[in-house]
Design a protein around this motif. Structure first.
Motif, short mmCIF file in Angstrom:
data_model
loop_
_atom_site.label_atom_id
_atom_site.label_comp_id
_atom_site.label_asym_id
_atom_site.label_seq_id
_atom_site.Cartn_x
_atom_site.Cartn_y
_atom_site.Cartn_z
N ASP A 16 3.76 -32.44 33.23
CA ASP A 16 3.44 -31.44 32.02
C ASP A 16 2.58 -32.23 31.15
O ASP A 16 2.72 -33.16 30.16
CB ASP A 16 5.21 -31.01 31.13
N PRO A 17 1.54 -31.73 31.19
CA PRO A 17 0.31 -32.47 30.15
C PRO A 17 0.52 -31.72 28.51
O PRO A 17 0.49 -33.18 28.38
CB PRO A 17 -0.98 -31.97 30.68
N ILE A 18 1.35 -30.90 28.63
CA ILE A 18 1.68 -30.71 26.76
C ILE A 18 2.20 -31.93 26.26
O ILE A 18 2.44 -32.17 25.43
CB ILE A 18 2.25 -29.40 27.40
N TYR A 19 3.76 -32.00 27.06
CA TYR A 19 4.64 -32.55 26.56
C TYR A 19 3.81 -34.25 26.88
O TYR A 19 4.37 -34.98 25.83
CB TYR A 19 6.18 -32.33 27.98
N TYR A 21 1.23 -35.06 26.04
CA TYR A 21 -0.20 -35.23 24.85
C TYR A 21 1.28 -34.77 23.79
O TYR A 21 0.91 -36.25 22.67
CB TYR A 21 -0.83 -34.13 24.88
N GLY A 22 2.14 -34.82 23.68
CA GLY A 22 3.11 -34.12 22.74
C GLY A 22 3.95 -35.47 21.76
O GLY A 22 4.28 -36.31 21.52
N ILE A 23 3.79 -36.08 22.99
CA ILE A 23 4.51 -37.45 23.10
C ILE A 23 4.24 -38.78 22.50
O ILE A 23 4.31 -39.81 21.92
CB ILE A 23 5.42 -38.00 24.55
N LYS A 25 1.16 -37.92 21.65
CA LYS A 25 0.72 -38.07 19.51
C LYS A 25 2.44 -38.27 18.89
O LYS A 25 2.22 -38.85 17.51
CB LYS A 25 0.28 -36.22 19.33
N LEU A 26 4.01 -38.19 18.93
CA LEU A 26 4.63 -37.89 18.52
C LEU A 26 4.43 -39.55 17.93
O LEU A 26 5.29 -40.34 17.50
CB LEU A 26 6.25 -38.16 19.30
N PHE A 29 2.22 -40.98 14.88
CA PHE A 29 2.54 -40.56 13.93
C PHE A 29 3.59 -41.29 13.58
O PHE A 29 4.18 -41.53 12.07
CB PHE A 29 3.35 -38.96 13.75
N PRO A 40 1.47 -38.60 37.09
CA PRO A 40 1.85 -37.35 36.93
C PRO A 40 3.69 -36.88 37.84
O PRO A 40 3.62 -35.46 37.77
CB PRO A 40 0.90 -36.80 37.44
N PHE A 119 17.25 -34.62 25.50
CA PHE A 119 16.50 -33.78 25.83
C PHE A 119 15.38 -33.69 24.90
O PHE A 119 14.65 -33.76 24.22
CB PHE A 119 17.36 -32.24 25.33
N LYS A 120 14.30 -32.55 26.06
CA LYS A 120 12.91 -32.10 24.89
C LYS A 120 13.63 -30.60 23.96
O LYS A 120 14.25 -30.20 24.34
CB LYS A 120 11.98 -31.35 26.32
N PRO A 121 12.60 -30.75 22.92
CA PRO A 121 11.74 -31.49 22.58
C PRO A 121 12.23 -32.66 21.97
O PRO A 121 13.34 -32.89 21.36
CB PRO A 121 10.75 -30.57 22.02
N VAL A 122 11.66 -34.03 22.08
CA VAL A 122 11.70 -35.58 21.84
C VAL A 122 11.74 -35.24 20.22
O VAL A 122 10.48 -35.16 20.04
CB VAL A 122 11.56 -36.00 22.44
N GLY B 294 10.68 -25.57 23.89
CA GLY B 294 10.87 -26.93 24.05
C GLY B 294 9.15 -26.87 24.03
O GLY B 294 9.51 -27.85 22.63
N ASN B 295 8.43 -27.22 24.63
CA ASN B 295 7.24 -27.35 24.18
C ASN B 295 6.87 -26.78 23.00
O ASN B 295 5.41 -27.28 22.01
CB ASN B 295 6.39 -27.11 25.43
N PHE B 298 7.95 -28.07 19.68
CA PHE B 298 7.23 -29.86 19.86
C PHE B 298 5.83 -29.59 19.45
O PHE B 298 5.36 -30.47 17.89
CB PHE B 298 7.17 -29.96 20.96
N MET B 299 5.34 -28.35 19.37
CA MET B 299 3.72 -28.82 19.38
C MET B 299 3.60 -27.73 17.34
O MET B 299 2.97 -28.34 16.66
CB MET B 299 2.73 -27.53 19.86
N LEU B 302 4.85 -30.46 15.51
CA LEU B 302 3.63 -31.41 15.57
C LEU B 302 2.42 -31.09 14.35
O LEU B 302 1.84 -31.75 13.59
CB LEU B 302 2.70 -32.51 16.58
N TYR B 318 -3.05 -25.79 22.69
CA TYR B 318 -2.26 -26.18 23.39
C TYR B 318 -0.99 -25.05 23.37
O TYR B 318 -0.15 -24.78 24.09
CB TYR B 318 -1.32 -27.73 23.26
#
Lengths: 147, 494
Positions: A16-19, A21-23, A25-26, A29, A40, A119-122, B294-295, B298-299, B302, B318
């Motif tokens: 999942d490209p969104i996850y 990207y998110g992780i 970024k996190l 941060f 992938p 669990f997601k979201p982390v 979840g996403n 998450f977004m 952020l 996103y």
């Protein structure tokens, strides 16, 4: 975290490209001292593990998704358990999934090579925590073996 | 022959009357000219009287002793004897002194040749036997009634004459046969529906040859063309050497119960199917919707953690992607719900060739871009009673699938054809594409959001929908595949 500390080599195995990207970024941060690689699916990650002869290139930590095409997280763990004794490095594996299915959770906790189920979201605090644990382990190893 | 004359005992006279004057039998004499009646001592005795306690006269006999309803029987016999005809014994009831009416057998001897008007008769007390036979008849009646009410018939086959079968009346009733004509074992079996005939014949053969009892259910077509479920049971009777000497069996009408049971089984299957779809639904909700939400969370988190405009723009893009994916998943959920609602739609005759051609032309661009050959042959079954929307969706999903996972190393060939086997109609869909490693993915091929190739437009929804549509109409789908050789889907439509 101090800049001069050895970076934690982290593999993200997730389709999942969104996850992903998110992780990433996190991590930035949170100031995680990480060296991130992305795969992938399980197949690509396991091939890479098998090909790497140099333990410097092996990851310290794998964040593994469950539902992925070609090779899912369960299949990856089967193969990982087989090759683990041949790997010259202790690798921590976290299963990271949005599934709240109890079957999935129990199954993951019953795999000895899996350290924990996340669990997601982390959550940011959780991420910092696992990086701190990883950092301590890496530091200890450095003290012991100097590598 | 000596008779008591007004009560005087015959003394030491040895006469045939002594032989007949036992406690249960006696004789009498009647002179039709003098109207004189003589009774043996035993006559009084069997009625419980002392000799001379009652008058020996025709009037006493007819008015006081003989049960009024039996008068005509007795008189008929008497009349016949006077005509010198052969008279059969008749049962009559006589009033005894202490035990009410009892049954006697009355035999009347024909007058001797030198006719002098004298008639002899013999009476035997048959009360015990008569009552037993009445009790027996009662029981027989109850027994027959029970069999009739239970719709239970019995049959019997002698292994020495295996073609002959003895049947009880109830079998004829169950078979709706009016006459009680003898039928052969073969004819007995021929009333069952074809698929059960072989089974029954074999069961009977095995019971006779191997002494193996059987208990089975079979569908009978009666003489009136009614379909009836029967229980058919056979039990061999064996001799000391272990050989079957007779095969005894029953048939019972279990139509009501069987039909209820079949209906129940159908409901259970339907419920199981629906339950599985519900579980699938729950799975989709817990896995796929959750991954999007979840996403989303998450977004948003952020987004809140950063103040940089550039990052915020990136995160927002996103968010838009997540919103689209969420929408798509909801659409997929909707498609699954639609299967449930469309199942109540009327089925109609679907012309397979016409429909396939229209699906093929809708995918013309995809076919031409990979230069695929798409062939069909619906000669074995040209049309089928189906929900048209389902059939279209099945064609479309399977064709799209084959086109998507073609092998670049060879010209794609896709074949679709029908097969008829027994009562079933099969639709076969074959390609020479990439194939699926069924050892690894066998159980997941028809699952939702399961993809097996590194293909960006693989969504893992098509085969899931296809399987649900097929199963919703009582069919099934199976897959055979070899990696890099091709894939073959076999669909049992009905």
């Amino acid at each position: 975290m101090m800049e001069e500390e050895h970076p934690i080599s982290t593999w993200i195995v997730d389709d999942d490209p969104i996850y992903v990207y998110g992780i990433r970024k996190l991590m930035s941060f949170r100031g995680a001292n990480a060296l991130v690689s992305h795969f992938p699916n399980g197949q690509e990650a396991i091939s890479q593990l098998k090909n790497l002869s140099d333990e410097y290139q092996l990851p310290d930590m794998i964040l593994l998704d469950i539902n992925m095409p070609t090779m899912d997280g369960w299949e990856f763990m089967n193969e990982f358990a087989e090759i683990r004794p041949r790997l010259g490095k202790e690798i921590t594996v976290y299963m990271v999934s949005s599934s709240v299915d109890l079957n999935d959770i129990h199954r993951a906790k019953n795999i000895p090579e899996v350290t924990d189920y996340i669990f997601k979201p982390v959550k940011g605090t959780h991420l910092t925590e696992i990086f701190n644990i990883a950092q301590n382990r890496v530091n200890e190893r450095l003290k012991k073996y100097g590598t | 022959m000596s008779f008591t004359e007004k009560g005087t005992s015959p003394g030491n006279n040895v006469s045939p009357a002594r032989l007949t004057d036992d406690p249960d039998a006696c004789i009498w004499e009647y002179n039709s000219i003098t109207k004189e009646v003589k009774w043996s001592a035993g006559f009084y005795n069997i009625l419980g009287y002392h000799p001379n306690e009652i008058e020996s006269s025709a009037q006493v006999f007819f008015e006081h002793l003989l049960y009024y309803q039996d008068k005509h029987v007795f008189l008929d016999a008497l009349y016949q004897s006077r005509l010198n005809q052969q008279v059969a014994p008749v049962p009559i009831r006589l009033l005894t002194k202490n035990n009410g009416y009892q049954w006697f057998e009355s035999r009347i001897k024909n007058p001797e040749n030198s006719y002098n008007g004298t008639i002899h008769g013999l009476l035997v007390n048959i009360n015990i036997y008569k009552q037993e036979s009445i009790t027996f008849a009662d029981k027989q009646f109850m027994h027959d009634e029970a069999f009739r009410i239970a719709r239970l018939g019995s049959w019997e086959i002698n292994p020495l004459k295996p073609g002959v079968i003895a049947l009880s009346n109830q079998v004829y009733d169950i078979y709706d046969i009016q006459s009680r004509l003898e039928i052969s074992a073969e004819e007995f079996i021929s009333f069952f529906e074809p698929s059960y005939r072989v089974v029954l014949q074999q069961a009977i053969d095995h019971a006779i040859k191997l002494c193996r009892p059987f208990d089975t259910e079979a569908l009978l077509r009666t003489a009136k063309n009614n379909l009836l479920w029967l229980k058919v049971k056979g039990i061999p009777v064996i001799d000391n050497y272990g050989h079957c000497i007779t095969l005894k069996g029953i048939i019972q009408d279990i139509d009501n119960e069987k039909r209820k049971q079949l209906k129940l089984e159908q409901s259970v299957n339907l419920l199981t199917d629906q339950n599985r779809r519900l579980q699938n639904f729950a799975y989709i909700v817990s896995h796929n919707l959750r991954s999007h939400t979840g996403n989303l969370q998450f977004m948003v988190n952020l987004f809140e953690q950063t103040d940089e405009e550039e990052e915020r723009i990136e995160i927002f893009s996103y968010l838009k992607t997540i919103s689209d994916s969420l929408n798509l998943t909801i659409e997929h959920l909707n498609e699954i719900v639609k299967i449930q609602t469309e199942i109540t739609n009327e089925r109609s005759v679907v012309e397979l060739e016409k429909l396939f051609k229209s699906v093929r032309s809708a995918l013309k661009n995809n076919i031409e871009s990979i230069n695929a050959i798409v062939e069909y042959d619906f000669s074995q079954c040209t049309e089928i009673n189906y929900i048209p929307a389902y059939m279209e969706s099945i064609f479309q999903n399977l064709l799209t699938n084959s086109l998507k996972y073609y092998s670049p190393g060879r010209q794609p060939i896709i074949q679709c054809y029908t097969l008829r086997e027994g009562n079933h109609i099969y639709l076969i869909f074959e390609d020479n594409g990439l194939g699926i490693d069924l050892n690894r993915h066998g159980d997941k091929v028809f699952g939702m959001y399961k993809t097996f190739h590194q293909n960006t437009d693989a969504k893992g929804i098509g085969l899931f929908i296809t399987r649900n549509q097929i199963e919703a109409l009582g069919g099934s789908i199976t897959v055979e595949s070899t990696v890099n050789v091709g894939t073959k889907f076999t669909i049992r439509l009905v």
